[in-house]
Design a protein around this motif. Structure first.
Motif, PDB file in Angstrom:
ATOM      1  N   VAL A  30       0.863  -1.197   0.000  1.00 41.38           N
ATOM      2  CA  VAL A  30       0.000   0.000   0.000  1.00 41.38           C
ATOM      3  C   VAL A  30       0.886   1.229   0.000  1.00 41.38           C
ATOM      4  O   VAL A  30       2.035   1.199   0.462  1.00 41.38           O
ATOM      5  CB  VAL A  30      -0.946   0.005   1.206  1.00 41.38           C
ATOM      6  N   VAL A  36      -4.167   0.649  -1.988  1.00 38.47           N
ATOM      7  CA  VAL A  36      -3.531  -0.570  -2.492  1.00 38.47           C
ATOM      8  C   VAL A  36      -2.740  -0.245  -3.738  1.00 38.47           C
ATOM      9  O   VAL A  36      -3.262   0.341  -4.699  1.00 38.47           O
ATOM     10  CB  VAL A  36      -4.573  -1.652  -2.798  1.00 38.47           C
ATOM     11  N   ASP A  59     -10.623  -0.639  -2.919  1.00 43.21           N
ATOM     12  CA  ASP A  59     -10.031  -0.825  -1.592  1.00 43.21           C
ATOM     13  C   ASP A  59     -11.083  -1.136  -0.537  1.00 43.21           C
ATOM     14  O   ASP A  59     -10.863  -1.977   0.344  1.00 43.21           O
ATOM     15  CB  ASP A  59      -9.253   0.431  -1.190  1.00 43.21           C
TER      16      ASP A  59
END
Length: 668
Positions: A30, A36, A59
């Motif tokens: 991340v 992400v 996400d």
């Protein structure tokens, strides 16, 4: 590829992707804002993410998909927030899933130079390992519970660390304090009996070297008090992947009582076999002795008459020889009684007996035969309870024990021939059973008779065989090996028990326990009465003698004829019936009494008696037997309650028995 807002070149991006896909862990990257950036396929597979979710890279949906699988989603979110509050923090923990899976999780900041540009999460699936560890913990817990619950001594040998661990039963079973039990394998080795050590150690080593999985051995293990227990040890071997022994777990069971009972059973069977042999020997021997005793008695009467008439020295010498021969015959009869005593087949005459009186009688006798260097000390309880036993046989027991003590004193190393023999009586109450290698004395009230000496003592292996027939420690010709066997037989037949305490150089003590009978109790000894004859005859009674031994028929006939009876004889029961049938059909005289042996060919005394009861009920029967009375029922010969003349008999005893059987109607 973009990570943390930085553009990576195609080569670097390809290298990073290859590294991520080659690892066995699931990787999630991340950026610094928590979005992400990338993941590997292993992450997707581990978290079981659907293709629709991975394609859209949403996400929120990703986080929701992750959290719904966790057993503690709130705890996980709290840890994530704490990490983002401290960007440079690292953490490791374990994630448990609702379906039982378990992941190890680690989280570390991603740096580009000194700048933190994101965070790398790695996940490792440790479900199989966790389950194996849990299974191992459960197994260990079960092992500990079993080890605590069982009465067996459980041990575990860690072959790699070479340590030996025991459960608490090793202390309770063998009498060791917990601090005395160590983890050194030599602690076990040192407590093996010297005669068993090499065999046990070599046997266990051979099992380990040959790749076998189990080991079993029976051996002697030293208790805390120095005595040895017989144990059965069974163990299983656990090996590593290479087949090397990793640990050995065993259970040690104390089977001393079982082996003692087996030994007692074997001894009882041996005694039973020897006893039956003794009964057979006694039968044949008593038949011979009966004929010899009767004929010697008759010959003695003839010689006495001849001596009175002639006074010749030669006749007197012959009479002395007859008397000496009678003594020899009596000794032979005593030997037969001794054979029957150790086999517990002798007929005892129990009566109320004061053992203090028995000691007093024997003490006067023994002081004449003991050497002056041996002191005989009697310590008698004045208010001694009485016992029910054969007083004469208890005298024999005491004489045997004292003479054995004398011999033990004569063979001791220091000051041979000098010592003390103690005879002790007292009342004893046992609150719990007393267990000895030769017998077990139940709890109760007893009269104790103990004979101790300061002699040479005995080794344990000698004590083990002490009461076996024909076992003796004396030299050839110095003993028959029947003395202590006789003692043992008489005591057991009297309802008592005998124990032995001895050690080499420390003397010996034989202790007899007989059930006590309080002096105030009324005597309940039953008397055996001979049944009265059925009818009356003339002035001279006719007696039929039935025996398959010609010598006994001849001797009994002469004895009874000299006593004033008329006698007719038969060699077996069938011939006796024929004679009676012929006499009745001819109107002849019927016998006043049938004197018959029990063990005969063709027709024995039992069948003869049954036939007479049916066909000649007015003819009484008196039985003879060379077997001990206690053997008659076992051999199917008769009943011990019948009127029986025991062979070998004295001439006077035979005449008295016949007259007693006829006393109601006939004067002889």
């Amino acid at each position: 590829m973009v990570t943390g807002g930085h553009e990576l070149g195609d080569g670097a991006a390809s290298l990073l992707r290859s590294a991520l896909e080659s690892t066995a862990d699931g990787i999630l990257v991340v950026d610094r804002d928590g979005r992400v950036a990338l993941w590997n396929k292993r992450f997707v597979d581990m978290w079981r993410l659907p293709p629709s979710l991975t394609a859209g890279r949403d996400d929120e949906q990703l986080i929701a998909a992750v959290l719904e699988q966790l057993a503690d989603p709130d705890g996980f979110l709290a840890k994530v927030r704490a990490l983002y509050a401290t960007p440079d923090a690292e953490s490791e923990d374990v994630l448990d899933f609702t379906d039982g899976r378990r992941f190890e999780r680690s989280s570390r900041p991603q740096r580009l130079g000194a700048e933190i540009v994101g965070r790398v999460w790695s996940f490792r699936d440790v479900t199989a390992r966790a389950r194996a560890e849990e299974s191992l913990r459960a197994s260990d817990e079960r092992y500990r519970l079993v080890a605590r619950a069982t009465r067996d001594a459980i041990w575990e040998w860690d072959c790699r660390a070479n340590t030996l661990h025991w459960n608490g039963a090793v202390s309770t079973l063998f009498g060791y304090a917990p601090h005395e039990v160590t983890t050194e394998p030599t602690w076990w080795d040192d407590r093996l009996h010297p005669d068993d050590r090499a065999r046990c150690v070599a046997g266990l080593r051979a099992v380990l070297d040959r790749g076998e999985s189990t080991w079993t051995a029976e051996y002697r293990f030293r208790r805390g008090d120095g005595s040895y227990a017989t144990v059965l040890d069974c163990a299983a071997v656990a090996r590593d992947a290479g087949g090397r022994p990793a640990r050995v777990v065993g259970a040690m069971l104390d089977i001393s009582a079982q082996r003692r009972l087996e030994a007692e059973l074997q001894q009882a069977q041996k005694m039973e076999a020897v006893g039956r042999l003794a009964g057979g020997v006694a039968h044949d021997f008593n038949n011979l002795l009966a004929a010899i005793k009767c004929n010697l008695s008759l010959l003695g009467d003839d010689l006495r008459d001849a001596t009175a008439q002639s006074g010749e020295p030669t006749v007197r010498q012959q009479l002395e020889q007859v008397r000496e021969t009678e003594v020899v015959v009596d000794r032979a009869a005593a030997l037969v009684r001794q054979l029957l005593a150790f086999s517990r087949r002798q007929v005892l005459k129990p009566q109320r007996t004061d053992l203090n009186e028995t000691v007093a009688i024997v003490e006067r006798l023994l002081k004449r035969v003991l050497p002056p260097e041996v002191a005989l000390c009697a310590m008698l309880e004045p208010a001694l309870d009485t016992v029910i036993c054969d007083g004469g046989q208890m005298e024999q027991v005491l004489i045997n024990l004292v003479l054995n003590a004398r011999d033990a004193i004569a063979t001791k190393d220091q000051a041979p021939g000098r010592g003390i023999i103690s005879v002790t009586t007292c009342n004893v109450t046992l609150d719990s059973p007393l267990v000895d290698r030769h017998c077990e004395v139940p709890a109760g009230h007893y009269v104790m008779l103990a004979v101790g000496d300061t002699g040479s003592g005995m080794a344990p292996e000698t004590v083990d065989h002490l009461f076996e027939p024909f076992f003796t420690t004396k030299g050839p010709g110095a003993g028959t090996g029947l003395g202590l066997a006789t003692v043992h037989g008489i005591v057991l037949q009297s309802g008592g028990c005998i124990t032995v305490a001895s050690r080499p150089g420390g003397g010996s003590t034989f202790t007899i326990y007989l059930p006590a009978t309080a002096r105030s109790e009324a005597t309940a000894m039953a008397e055996v009465r001979l049944p009265a004859p059925a009818g009356a005859l003339g002035t001279r009674s006719l007696v039929m003698v039935v025996d398959d031994e010609h010598a006994i028929r001849f001797a009994a006939t002469r004895v009874l004829e000299r006593a004033g009876f008329q006698v007719v004889s038969a060699e077996h029961g069938r011939r006796a019936i024929e004679i009676l049938d012929d006499a009745r059909s001819a109107g002849g005289r019927m016998p006043s009494l049938v004197l018959t042996d029990l063990a005969m060919p063709v027709m024995g005394g039992r069948e003869l008696g049954a036939t007479l009861a049916t066909r000649y009920a007015d003819v009484p029967v008196l039985y003879m037997s060379a077997y001990p009375v206690g053997e008659l029922s076992a051999r199917g010969l008769g009943d011990s309650t019948w009127p029986i003349v025991q062979k070998p008999f004295e001439v006077g005893d035979l005449i008295t028995a016949v007259r007693a059987h006829l006393r109601a109607t006939v004067e002889c």
